[in-house]
Design an enzyme around this catalytic site. Structure first.
Site: not given
Length: 271
Positions: A235, A193
């Site tokens: 993440h 992303h």
């Protein structure tokens, strides 16, 4: 002198340890020492003969220990620094994962953070680009949209390949969603992303004429999309930062591979 000699003789006579029955206590046993030394020599000779008769490959294998059994007693400065930075990254990422689950401190905002992350997903962007490409009637618009589609496909392939190589897991054990499986975004490093948001924001800033407020909002959107992945625990911080770097590099690669209007029209006609 003559007077001292009789005194020393008298002391020797009075000393109990000088008697015959106690002399063996003051002197080492020669027989035991000789037997021990001979036993050591025989064992040493037997060991040497066995070592000579053994296979040299076996001796090498016995001398070499497996790597997992070896302890690095003096690690390098680079190794210490890398492990320290990695530990700080994991600790900070866990602290910033405030929306990792419903029980987290910001668990109520998890749905909104997930919605923000979807705006940086690859599938909606590819679908939107294809729709705009079908409805576009200008050559310039079709050229930009075709190259944007190329950039999105490159981003998915590059990020998926890097994630398969690194196979780094996120700070929290969170199952990827359906859209993540479709784009093969199942590991943590690098953050897909973040790379997509950085690449798209740089692409639009270069090829679209936008007002200054829109430019600022575009950069803020890319930053929010990247760090929203840290907040939901998918993440680490370094995954997102590396995603931003890879996104910029992908933009530079697309600029080098930029397809001309004639090439785009040929591809559209084939499609």
């Amino acid at each position: 002198m003559p007077a001292s000699q009789p005194r020393s003789r008298a002391r020797d006579r009075n000393n109990v340890l000088n008697r015959a029955e106690f002399l063996s206590l003051n002197q080492p046993l020669k027989g035991n020492q000789e037997s021990r030394s001979s036993g050591r020599k025989q064992s040493g000779q037997a060991g040497a003969a066995g070592a000579q008769n053994s296979n040299p490959k076996e001796r090498r294998q016995s001398q070499q220990l497996p790597e997992e059994d070896c302890m690095q007693l003096n690690p390098s400065f680079k190794g210490i620094a890398f492990n320290s930075l990695l530990a700080i990254d994991i600790c900070m990422s866990k602290r910033l994962g405030v929306c990792a689950n419903r029980a987290s401190s910001w668990g109520g905002a998890r749905s909104m953070i997930n919605l923000l992350g979807i705006t940086g997903h690859g599938i909606p962007w590819i679908a939107g680009t294809l729709i705009c490409l079908v409805k576009s009637s200008t050559l310039a618009g079709q050229e930009v949209l075709m190259n944007l589609l190329l950039a999105l496909l490159l981003d998915i392939m590059i990020v998926a390949g890097l994630q398969k190589l690194a196979k780094r897991k996120g700070p929290y054990d969170i199952t990827p969603g359906l859209l993540d499986y479709l784009t093969m975004d199942t590991y943590a490093f690098p953050a897909g992303h973040a790379s997509r948001a950085a690449m798209l924001s740089k692409f639009f800033l270069n090829h679209l004429v936008l007002a200054i407020p829109l430019r600022i909002l575009l950069v803020l959107w890319a930053l929010c999309v990247g760090f929203s992945r840290v907040m939901i625990g998918r993440h680490h911080i370094t995954d997102v930062l590396s995603g931003f770097v890879f996104g910029y590099l992908q933009f530079r690669l697309v600029e080098l591979m930029w397809m001309s209007s004639n090439t785009c029209q040929m591809l559209i006609s084939i499609w």
